[in-house]
Scaffold this motif. Structure first.
Motif, PDB file in Angstrom:
ATOM      1  N   ILE A   8     -16.725  -7.373  17.191  1.00 15.74           N
ATOM      2  CA  ILE A   8     -15.354  -7.800  16.859  1.00 15.74           C
ATOM      3  C   ILE A   8     -15.367  -9.325  16.819  1.00 15.74           C
ATOM      4  N   GLY A   9     -15.601  -9.903  15.625  1.00 13.04           N
ATOM      5  CA  GLY A   9     -15.653 -11.357  15.467  1.00 13.04           C
ATOM      6  C   GLY A   9     -14.221 -11.901  15.364  1.00 13.04           C
ATOM      7  N   SER A  10     -14.079 -13.211  15.445  1.00 14.21           N
ATOM      8  CA  SER A  10     -12.737 -13.809  15.376  1.00 14.21           C
ATOM      9  C   SER A  10     -12.111 -13.552  14.006  1.00 14.21           C
ATOM     10  N   THR A  11     -12.940 -13.293  12.979  1.00 11.27           N
ATOM     11  CA  THR A  11     -12.404 -13.111  11.620  1.00 11.27           C
ATOM     12  C   THR A  11     -12.748 -11.758  11.021  1.00 11.27           C
ATOM     13  N   MET A  12     -13.994 -11.307  11.241  1.00 11.40           N
ATOM     14  CA  MET A  12     -14.427 -10.031  10.665  1.00 11.40           C
ATOM     15  C   MET A  12     -14.956  -9.100  11.757  1.00 11.40           C
ATOM     16  N   THR A  13     -14.617  -7.799  11.643  1.00  7.38           N
ATOM     17  CA  THR A  13     -15.138  -6.785  12.565  1.00  7.38           C
ATOM     18  C   THR A  13     -16.213  -5.984  11.844  1.00  7.38           C
ATOM     19  N   GLY A  65     -19.033  -9.744  20.489  1.00  5.15           N
ATOM     20  CA  GLY A  65     -18.103 -10.575  19.734  1.00  5.15           C
ATOM     21  C   GLY A  65     -16.881 -10.958  20.557  1.00  5.15           C
ATOM     22  N   TYR A  66     -16.087 -11.779  19.974  1.00  2.40           N
ATOM     23  CA  TYR A  66     -14.892 -12.389  20.564  1.00  2.40           C
ATOM     24  C   TYR A  66     -13.947 -11.317  21.138  1.00  2.40           C
ATOM     25  N   GLY A  67     -13.829 -10.147  20.483  1.00  2.00           N
ATOM     26  CA  GLY A  67     -12.881  -9.112  20.927  1.00  2.00           C
ATOM     27  C   GLY A  67     -13.570  -7.922  21.567  1.00  2.00           C
ATOM     28  N   ILE A  99     -29.199 -19.858  13.630  1.00  7.30           N
ATOM     29  CA  ILE A  99     -27.923 -20.558  13.497  1.00  7.30           C
ATOM     30  C   ILE A  99     -26.914 -19.567  12.927  1.00  7.30           C
ATOM     31  N   ASP A 100     -25.794 -19.349  13.638  1.00  5.95           N
ATOM     32  CA  ASP A 100     -24.765 -18.425  13.156  1.00  5.95           C
ATOM     33  C   ASP A 100     -23.484 -19.205  12.901  1.00  5.95           C
ATOM     34  N   ILE A 101     -23.043 -19.251  11.628  1.00  2.13           N
ATOM     35  CA  ILE A 101     -21.776 -19.916  11.311  1.00  2.13           C
ATOM     36  C   ILE A 101     -20.782 -18.825  10.930  1.00  2.13           C
ATOM     37  N   GLY A 102     -19.858 -18.537  11.863  1.00  2.00           N
ATOM     38  CA  GLY A 102     -18.901 -17.457  11.668  1.00  2.00           C
ATOM     39  C   GLY A 102     -17.559 -17.998  11.221  1.00  2.00           C
ATOM     40  N   ALA A 106     -19.462 -21.807  15.550  1.00  2.00           N
ATOM     41  CA  ALA A 106     -20.839 -21.955  15.073  1.00  2.00           C
ATOM     42  C   ALA A 106     -21.707 -22.016  16.317  1.00  2.00           C
ATOM     43  N   LYS A 107     -22.833 -21.321  16.268  1.00  2.00           N
ATOM     44  CA  LYS A 107     -23.693 -21.279  17.431  1.00  2.00           C
ATOM     45  C   LYS A 107     -25.142 -21.398  16.993  1.00  2.00           C
ATOM     46  N   CYS A 108     -25.925 -22.041  17.859  1.00  2.00           N
ATOM     47  CA  CYS A 108     -27.360 -22.127  17.578  1.00  2.00           C
ATOM     48  C   CYS A 108     -28.109 -21.574  18.782  1.00  2.00           C
ATOM     49  N   LEU A 133     -13.901 -23.975   5.423  1.00  2.00           N
ATOM     50  CA  LEU A 133     -14.048 -23.659   4.000  1.00  2.00           C
ATOM     51  C   LEU A 133     -12.909 -22.765   3.514  1.00  2.00           C
ATOM     52  N   GLU A 134     -12.455 -21.857   4.376  1.00  2.00           N
ATOM     53  CA  GLU A 134     -11.342 -20.977   3.972  1.00  2.00           C
ATOM     54  C   GLU A 134     -10.110 -21.805   3.642  1.00  2.00           C
ATOM     55  N   VAL A 135      -9.773 -22.742   4.554  1.00  2.00           N
ATOM     56  CA  VAL A 135      -8.568 -23.566   4.362  1.00  2.00           C
ATOM     57  C   VAL A 135      -8.739 -24.436   3.121  1.00  2.00           C
ATOM     58  N   SER A 143     -11.378 -19.126  -4.949  1.00  2.00           N
ATOM     59  CA  SER A 143     -11.723 -18.115  -3.930  1.00  2.00           C
ATOM     60  C   SER A 143     -12.931 -18.590  -3.137  1.00  2.00           C
ATOM     61  N   LEU A 144     -12.941 -18.182  -1.888  1.00  2.00           N
ATOM     62  CA  LEU A 144     -14.022 -18.561  -0.967  1.00  2.00           C
ATOM     63  C   LEU A 144     -15.374 -18.169  -1.547  1.00  2.00           C
ATOM     64  N   GLU A 145     -15.397 -16.995  -2.160  1.00  2.00           N
ATOM     65  CA  GLU A 145     -16.663 -16.453  -2.680  1.00  2.00           C
ATOM     66  C   GLU A 145     -17.234 -17.302  -3.813  1.00  2.00           C
ATOM     67  N   ASP A 146     -16.378 -18.073  -4.514  1.00  2.00           N
ATOM     68  CA  ASP A 146     -16.853 -18.859  -5.668  1.00  2.00           C
ATOM     69  C   ASP A 146     -17.326 -20.251  -5.281  1.00  2.00           C
ATOM     70  N   THR A 213     -27.362 -17.192   9.855  1.00  2.00           N
ATOM     71  CA  THR A 213     -26.568 -15.961   9.746  1.00  2.00           C
ATOM     72  C   THR A 213     -25.086 -16.299   9.811  1.00  2.00           C
ATOM     73  N   GLY A 214     -24.261 -15.217   9.831  1.00  2.00           N
ATOM     74  CA  GLY A 214     -22.815 -15.410   9.836  1.00  2.00           C
ATOM     75  C   GLY A 214     -22.316 -15.382   8.393  1.00  2.00           C
ATOM     76  N   GLY A 215     -20.997 -15.145   8.246  1.00  2.00           N
ATOM     77  CA  GLY A 215     -20.421 -15.001   6.903  1.00  2.00           C
ATOM     78  C   GLY A 215     -20.637 -16.212   6.015  1.00  2.00           C
ATOM     79  N   VAL A 216     -20.674 -17.410   6.614  1.00  2.00           N
ATOM     80  CA  VAL A 216     -20.816 -18.632   5.812  1.00  2.00           C
ATOM     81  C   VAL A 216     -22.179 -18.684   5.117  1.00  2.00           C
ATOM     82  N   ALA A 217     -23.147 -17.917   5.627  1.00  2.00           N
ATOM     83  CA  ALA A 217     -24.476 -17.879   5.001  1.00  2.00           C
ATOM     84  C   ALA A 217     -24.451 -17.132   3.667  1.00  2.00           C
ATOM     85  N   LYS A 218     -23.313 -16.538   3.347  1.00  2.00           N
ATOM     86  CA  LYS A 218     -23.173 -15.884   2.030  1.00  2.00           C
ATOM     87  C   LYS A 218     -22.869 -16.923   0.956  1.00  2.00           C
ATOM     88  N   ASN A 219     -22.553 -18.136   1.386  1.00  2.00           N
ATOM     89  CA  ASN A 219     -22.225 -19.229   0.475  1.00  2.00           C
ATOM     90  C   ASN A 219     -23.499 -20.018   0.166  1.00  2.00           C
TER      91      ASN A 219
HETATM   92  N1  LIG Z   1     -18.701 -14.078   0.424  1.00  2.00           N
HETATM   93  C1  LIG Z   1     -18.427 -15.084   1.246  1.00  2.00           C
HETATM   94  N2  LIG Z   1     -18.596 -16.347   0.826  1.00  2.00           N
HETATM   95  C2  LIG Z   1     -18.310 -17.376   1.654  1.00  2.00           C
HETATM   96  N3  LIG Z   1     -17.879 -17.265   2.932  1.00  2.00           N
HETATM   97  C3  LIG Z   1     -17.709 -16.032   3.381  1.00  2.00           C
HETATM   98  C4  LIG Z   1     -17.960 -14.864   2.587  1.00  2.00           C
HETATM   99  N4  LIG Z   1     -17.682 -13.765   3.320  1.00  2.00           N
HETATM  100  C5  LIG Z   1     -17.259 -14.229   4.527  1.00  2.00           C
HETATM  101  N5  LIG Z   1     -17.274 -15.566   4.565  1.00  2.00           N
HETATM  102  C6  LIG Z   1     -16.918 -16.414   5.684  1.00  2.00           C
HETATM  103  O1  LIG Z   1     -17.462 -15.830   6.838  1.00  2.00           O
HETATM  104  C7  LIG Z   1     -16.487 -15.685   7.843  1.00  2.00           C
HETATM  105  C8  LIG Z   1     -16.743 -14.395   8.618  1.00  2.00           C
HETATM  106  O2  LIG Z   1     -18.053 -14.456   9.090  1.00  2.00           O
HETATM  107  P1  LIG Z   1     -18.481 -13.679  10.410  1.00  2.00           P
HETATM  108  O3  LIG Z   1     -18.161 -12.247  10.267  1.00  2.00           O
HETATM  109  O4  LIG Z   1     -19.848 -14.070  10.727  1.00  2.00           O
HETATM  110  O5  LIG Z   1     -17.463 -14.353  11.436  1.00  2.00           O
HETATM  111  P2  LIG Z   1     -16.922 -13.754  12.794  1.00  2.00           P
HETATM  112  O6  LIG Z   1     -18.031 -13.046  13.492  1.00  2.00           O
HETATM  113  O7  LIG Z   1     -15.678 -12.976  12.547  1.00  2.00           O
HETATM  114  O8  LIG Z   1     -16.519 -15.082  13.531  1.00  2.00           O
HETATM  115  P3  LIG Z   1     -17.022 -15.685  14.916  1.00  2.00           P
HETATM  116  O9  LIG Z   1     -18.468 -15.337  15.065  1.00  2.00           O
HETATM  117  O10 LIG Z   1     -16.771 -17.133  14.736  1.00  2.00           O
HETATM  118  O11 LIG Z   1     -16.161 -15.046  15.957  1.00  2.00           O
HETATM  119  C9  LIG Z   1     -15.163 -15.623   7.109  1.00  2.00           C
HETATM  120  O12 LIG Z   1     -14.215 -16.211   7.931  1.00  2.00           O
HETATM  121  C10 LIG Z   1     -15.398 -16.462   5.889  1.00  2.00           C
HETATM  122  O13 LIG Z   1     -15.081 -17.803   6.197  1.00  2.00           O
END
Ligand SMILES: Nc1ncnc2c1ncn2[C@@H]1O[C@H](COP(=O)(O)OP(=O)(O)OP(=O)(O)O)[C@@H](O)[C@H]1O
Ligand SMILES: [Mg+2]
Length: 284
Positions: A8-13, A65-67, A99-102, A106-108, A133-135, A143-146, A213-219
């Motif tokens: 349960i991450g702060s943004t994605m589960t 995770g956070y939750g 390195i995980d940027i969520g 962010a954690k190393c 990046l979201e803001v 869009s974040l994805e672009d 790792t982490g969602g930001v690594a998709k960018n």
């Molecule tokens: N396709 C994408 N392109 C760019 N950024 C993305 C994409 N998908 C998700 N993200 C980013 O990744 C974040 C979610 O990543 P992740 O699931 O690792 O975070 P989390 O585990 O919820 O957070 P934390 O670890 O900080 O509690 C989203 O908030 C978004 O900013």
């Protein structure tokens, strides 16, 4: 036997179901939102459906995770750092620096033989996280994805001086009105975020293999900026959001198998899922 990891991450589960051979049977992710408990139930329900399993079939469940305390059916809670270290090591056995940027931190992590040995973390300021990046994507109307693809077109990196997420928005608007190109502004933002995370990472000795790792690594623009700021090669898993949940599922398997081997009875939570009442369509 099957095992589950719930992150349960702060943004994605994220939920991962795995068998004894570490094969991933299903992996589901959804936006966290305020109702952690309900969402954990719904994401688990969808993961079981995808794997054609019942909750009773799962021998042991670890939440992270956070939750992580809000997962009523989890048998154990383990920190994100330990789960990420285990998950990343299963994907990249020679990892030494992860390195995980969520979404909000962010954690190393320094890792030796699959185990966490040291770490640094930024969970105080959004400027070094996905939130930045979201803001900014919203401010730029894209869009974040672009963001990644657009930034790769950049021919001139613009220095974004403000690292505070709020002030950076004003700066971005000023750059746009000054006629700076979108791709150059985004490349500048990626560089600003990467330099901030790299400063955090350098507080630990950066040793290869280095995994992001982490969602930001998709960018891909951020991956490029991190490589440039760290001055080293970076490995990125196919699904960088899942490493925490994969690690949690692997630790669930190890705890269960160890207890069995030692003839210990292992207590598990009632295998009951609660009905969720909202927005399942956003879960993938
Ligand atoms: N396709 C994408 N392109 C760019 N950024 C993305 C994409 N998908 C998700 N993200 C980013 O990744 C974040 C979610 O990543 P992740 O699931 O690792 O975070 P989390 O585990 O919820 O957070 P934390 O670890 O900080 O509690 C989203 O908030 C978004 O900013
Ligand atoms: Mg996370």
């Amino acid at each position: 036997m099957y095992f589950a990891g719930v992150d349960i991450g702060s943004t994605m589960t994220k939920v991962v179901l795995m068998d004894t051979t570490d094969r991933i049977l299903s992996a589901i992710k959804g936006p966290t939102g305020p109702e952690h408990r309900q969402l954990a139930n719904e994401v688990m329900r969808m993961a079981l459906e995808q794997a054609n399993l019942q909750l009773d079939d799962i021998s042991y469940i670890v939440a992270t995770g956070y939750g992580r305390v809000n997962v009523p059916f989890a048998d154990d809670q383990i920190t994100e750092l330990s789960c990420h270290a285990r998950g990343v090591s299963s994907l990249f056995p020679n990892v030494r620096t992860a390195i995980d940027i969520g979404g909000q931190d962010a954690k190393c992590m320094k890792i030796e033989k699959g185990k966490l040995v040291d770490f640094v973390m930024n969970d105080k300021c959004a400027a070094g996280t996905g939130r930045f990046l979201e803001v900014t994507a919203a401010t730029l109307g894209i869009s974040l994805e672009d963001m990644g693809d657009i930034s790769l077109k950049s021919a001139k990196k613009i220095q974004v001086s403000n690292l505070c997420t709020i002030f950076a928005q004003q700066e971005v608007v000023a750059l746009l009105s000054r006629g700076e190109k979108l791709e150059d502004i985004i490349a500048g933002l990626h560089d600003a975020l990467a330099s901030r995370v790299a400063a955090l990472v350098r507080r630990l000795k950066v040793e290869p293999d280095v995994v992001l790792t982490g969602g930001v690594a998709k960018n891909i623009g951020m991956v490029k900026a991190m490589k440039e700021n760290l001055g080293c090669e970076l490995l990125v898993p196919e699904e960088p959001l899942l490493t925490g949940a994969i690690g949690a599922a692997m630790l669930a398997k190890e705890i269960h198998i160890k207890a069995k081997a030692e003839g210990e009875t292992i207590s598990t939570k009632p295998r009951l899922l609660e009905k969720a009442t909202f927005f399942t369509e956003k879960i993938t």
